[in-house]
Enzyme design. Sequence first.
Site, PDB file in Angstrom:
ATOM      1  N   SER A 133      71.672  38.692  50.882  1.00 34.93           N
ATOM      2  CA  SER A 133      71.659  39.263  50.256  1.00 34.93           C
ATOM      3  C   SER A 133      70.114  40.412  50.134  1.00 34.93           C
ATOM      4  O   SER A 133      69.785  40.049  52.052  1.00 34.93           O
ATOM      5  CB  SER A 133      71.316  39.729  48.840  1.00 34.93           C
ATOM      6  N   ASP A 144      68.927  47.234  51.609  1.00 30.91           N
ATOM      7  CA  ASP A 144      68.839  45.909  51.832  1.00 30.91           C
ATOM      8  C   ASP A 144      69.867  45.217  52.668  1.00 30.91           C
ATOM      9  O   ASP A 144      70.631  45.467  52.945  1.00 30.91           O
ATOM     10  CB  ASP A 144      68.832  45.029  50.424  1.00 30.91           C
TER      11      ASP A 144
END
Length: 449
Positions: free
Chosen positions: A104, A243
């Site tokens: 992530s 992200d």
Amino acid sequence: MSARKYFGTDGIRGRVGQGVISADFVLRLGNALGRVLTQGRSKRPLVLIGKDTRISGYMFEAALEAGLVAAGADVQLIGPMPTPAIAFLTSTLRADAGVVISASHNPHYDNGIKFFSAEGEKLDDATEAAIEAALDEPFHTVESERLGKAIRTRDAIGRYIEFCKASVARGFTLHGLKMVLDCAHGATYHIAPMLFRELGAEVVVIGAAPDGLNINAGVGSTHIDNLAAKVRECGAHLGIAFDGDGDRVLMADDQGNPVDGDDLLYVLARSWQASGRLTGTVVGTLMTNYGLEQALAALHIPFQRAKVGDRYVHQALVEGGGTLGGETSGHLLCLDRASTGDGIVSALQVLEALGRDRQSLRDALTSLSKVPQKTVNVRLDGGAAKAIVEAANVQQALQQAQAAVRGRGRAFLRPSGTEPVVRVTVEADDAGLMQDTLDRLSGAVRDAA
């Protein structure tokens, strides 16, 4: 349910080469998943594997593929794709599971594994427990005639782009809008610019040159200042930052002011209420700003808090029949459009809401007044964080802090489950009151430690 041995709240994650984030463990993990999926089946299960752009993804992709094929599962390799794209593709391609190799928003030296069910949702606790149990069993290779096969899927990008477009009205257009996209050198680097340009926007792109090592490095939703500066520099109407794996989105308005997940949740809740789209309760987390709670109350929009983590937001939405929720970090859930948090789909929902309401992003937020909020991490010399929080003197200090900000904010403690830390958070409509209350409460925690 017993404590998990490997799985956290969002899959398995850590430093590459340390602990379970190693090629040999991921090989066994793939084999364990394959064995769980083949139980009681005569047909070979199909598993999709996607990844973000970090360099270790190549190693783990090969390891997962080998473990799954050895267990008798077929594999489709998707390559670099946003995490929510794998959730969508798992469902639309009728796969039995989807796997994403990603950490992530973390730096390149971390990586992790996330799983999706056949419905494109995060695995339930029972399936995760079954995989953990299989991991403790010997590696198994089926007979040669039952081995799985692996192919690389070529049309995944087009499928996902059309899915994203279908999340907004057919006539929706971004003609006349100038935007900056920050793709964090991550999984959205090739898809997001293409999509927003196809919808008619003038797009300035940063953070879209991944080299395996630069994912999230000074770019993306965890470094929003770069986006804000670029918006001001080129005179854009707004900026959008994702992200590394594309499940979070933050924005910047035309003046470069950062716009977080609480802000975006407000824009969507207000617009959806006006259009009749909003259903059930809006769900935030313990960290959602008190100002958002008050603003939604003024609109008579019900709001509830879940534990931190989009897994818990999703659970609360499903249980309460809601479709809109999210975290301050930019994990937004629009469950009437996507089964999981999707940065691109969420951004499109915000842009559609702004267009329908004929407002700029800055104007849409004029009625939201967030209050000062601060969190202090108190590191403990000894003793469990949970025990410190439950100590009588700490509980007394917490009650005093909550009384001090009652009706004006909140005060709460969160013991870390992974390190000897107590997180002390206070928010109040007056910065001085907030800081004084925070100092007193964090001091009480330190004294107890």
